[in-house]
Design an enzyme around this catalytic site. Sequence first.
Site, PDB file in Angstrom:
ATOM      1  CD  GLU A 104      -9.366   4.785   6.267  1.00 59.37           C
ATOM      2  OE1 GLU A 104      -9.349   5.992   6.558  1.00 59.37           O
ATOM      3  OE2 GLU A 104      -8.420   4.032   6.475  1.00 59.37           O
ATOM      4  CD  GLN A 163      -2.998  -1.001   2.314  1.00 57.24           C
ATOM      5  OE1 GLN A 163      -3.228  -2.008   2.966  1.00 57.24           O
ATOM      6  NE2 GLN A 163      -3.600   0.154   2.576  1.00 57.24           N
ATOM      7  NE  ARG A 188     -13.629   0.621   3.278  1.00 59.43           N
ATOM      8  CZ  ARG A 188     -14.011   0.164   2.105  1.00 59.43           C
ATOM      9  NH1 ARG A 188     -14.161  -1.123   1.911  1.00 59.43           N
ATOM     10  NH2 ARG A 188     -14.239   0.983   1.118  1.00 59.43           N
ATOM     11  CB  CYS A 189     -10.793   2.919  10.808  1.00 58.87           C
ATOM     12  SG  CYS A 189      -9.496   2.473  11.948  1.00 58.87           S
TER      13      CYS A 189
END
Length: 806
Positions: free
Chosen positions: A760, A237, A384-385
């Site tokens: 997110e 990523q 996802r945050c």
Amino acid sequence: QTTVEPTSAERAEKLQGMGCKRKRVEDIRFTQGKGNYVDDVKLPGMLFGDFVRSSHAHARIKSIDTSKAKALPGVFAVLTAADLKPLNLHYMPTLAGDVQAVLADEKVLFQNQEVAFVVAKDRYVAADAIELVEVDYEPLPVLVDPFKAMEPDAPLLREDIKDKMTGAHGARKHHNHIFRWEIGDKEGTDATFAKAEVVSKDMFTYHRVHPSPLETCQCVASMDKIKGELTLWGTFQAPHVIRTVVSLISGLPEHKIHVIAPDIGGGFGNKVGAYSGYVCAVVASIVLGVPVKWVEDRMENLSTTSFARDYHMTTELAATKDGKILAMRCHVLADHGAFDACADPSKWPAGFMNICTGSYDMPVAHLAVDGVYTNKASGGVAYRCSFRVTEAVYAIERAIETLAQRLEMDSADLRIKNFIQPEQFPYMAPLGWEYDSGNYPLAMKKAMDTVGYHQLRAEQKAKQEAFKRGETREIMGIGISFFTEIVGAGPSKNCDILGVSMFDSAEIRIHPTGSVIARMGTKSQGQGHETTYAQIIATELGIPADDIMIEEGNTDTAPYGLGTYGSRSTPTAGAATAVAARKIKAKAQMIAAHMLEVHEGDLEWDVDRFRVKGLPEKFKTMKELAWASYNSPPPNLEPGLEAVNYYDPPNMTYPFGAYFCIMDIDVDTGVAKTRRFYALDDCGTRINPMIIEGQVHGGLTEAFAVAMGQEIRYDEQGNVLGASFMDFFLPTAVETPKWETDYTVTPSPHHPIGAKGVGESPHVGGVPCFSNAVNDAYAFLNAGHIQMPHDAWRLWKVGEQLGLHV
Ligand code: PCD
């Protein structure tokens, strides 16, 4: 016959710029199976590496016998910590300032920990060889419960740092203590609590989960000994960060390392960190002089690379009797597993947990976080945050609900009463963040009107009466969550990774014929960057999006950037893209002025061209200006049309949203059915509404997964129980509810195009919304706080505890 010039609006529409539901250009290859993933990289002579993993959660390694494995035909090497030690590579630095064993050094600290690395001609021989490696373990007492980590007689886990009583984030109180982090006004908060009319206190556990992208973590390392160059393909990523880390730990000069992140099959935070597999593949390739591939299987992915959450949050709100919140106090016990490998910006050991005062205006707050070691896999990634924001929002959004119950107040009313008001922005929150913009009452009202909130409450009341009379076995929950996210890490003043400031970048080159290549320091894992960055450029420069190629992931060509996670691409690289485009536009204007023989100030921009003010028939299009820049640039102006921007954002962006979930639960089976899920998101200026909708669908599906079933659990011996999709809930289309999306638009005042991140948000808002729906359904039965995950078995147990079953 005269041809009619297309109007500005018609020309703008043709560009497929910002605001357009442009179809995802990358899907042309993805839907035809033509993506190019790491496992598609096949090089001549390439070998395959795989790990021998620990069967124990805590044990001393008495000996490792690799002789039988080495004797197996097709095996080229078996590496252990003893081989890495002389190279000083048996430990690697983590992003959190700790070190992590690359291969277990004398002891293992969690089940499935990497013990030896087998390199063989293919994955089948490697699998056989793994079975032949004999490891003699002496089991040690296992520590699973974080609440027991700091007891005086708790087992000593990290012998390597046992005498180091100061860690990366200050003093350690115990050999299993990692750090204590405190922020806010403790005295002021305590004083407010001491005289508050109402104090509402709960312990909310946010269980351990895993991002589980469909494609696991993997890499191919290829060392060219003649050139002294290393090429590393991987599921990264943050490719540039990986290059820097590889250079720092291997000693190879950074310009001789080529990191390439090809197509990625989902990241969700799992692919931010550096893992043993990468180091071992690199070492094996350097030692053997041939390419080495490493590919995790599903069990390895779920049980070893980067878990998320495992936060135990004692949350208190002080309020007046009529529901004005005065202060928040929160203590978190953070279970970080065996090594502190949390992926957070360096200064933030608990990420942005200090966004936990949420969307509510309160004068003071205090947060303290204690991180501890246990015999579990390390990680602590932002699944996802944006760095622990989902934990923070879960804490405040559950706390609002339980406070409302104690006050016997409607929880929507309680929220509205305490909202930060539109005119208070920019708003300085008590734990230090300055929220850029928002209109919470507007979003809440739109959401409540759309779902028919008051009718729903009336329906619920009637159902509760019917349930009490024994006429139905079904209960109804209305889940609300109103969240504020903090995304776009971040300003260099408060965010860096291993000392590198968290800016991001874009480089745009216009070719002579007016088409474009642009590269960013971010890396899409499915978000659709090839589609959306082109839309930003299209609008800024008046060049059709279809004429713009977006490239990411190759560190040789892309400008340095910190990568994609924390919904930072739009706030950082998205901003860099707009700024770089504006530099190009400024140069194009100089060229136009020269060609049209007017002053620059006499020109005005019209979609895709500069016109002479007052003489609309005199203009130069961007396409003409591109050609001119290569063909006849004005004197004293260098030829070409390109620009780079490294964008250090002045602030984070603060997207927000109002979510409602209506749920029906059968108390006898514990089966919860989502009747309706409504998600209103405000991410400022919307680049591609269709992509946003897809992002919201994906984030909500992962929220549903986490709230309703996903869990990485351990038994008392530290055996990991959720390490396959048999046990770890990954919802399919069958289980997933239908999503209803909506929006308001409150632009970010400091972002060049007013956009905030969104990837997110749905997860951050979704998890508490589901959990609140479940808790709301059982509230009239005095269930108290029900911990996640809310799978049918656990809800059935709740029914049993409440004596509901007949
Ligand atoms: N957008 C638009 N508009 C706005 C915003 C945004 O349009 N306003 C879009 C863009 O462009 C992109 C998307 O949307 O495309 C997203 O974005 P953002 O928010 O900025 O974000 P990014 O950075 O790009 O991304 C990231 C995220 C994250 S973080 C996650 S998890 C997830 C999400 O993303 N992941 C994923 N999503 C997704 N998708 C997919 N498909 N895949 C994946 O993997 Mo972390 O921290 O990592 O945990």
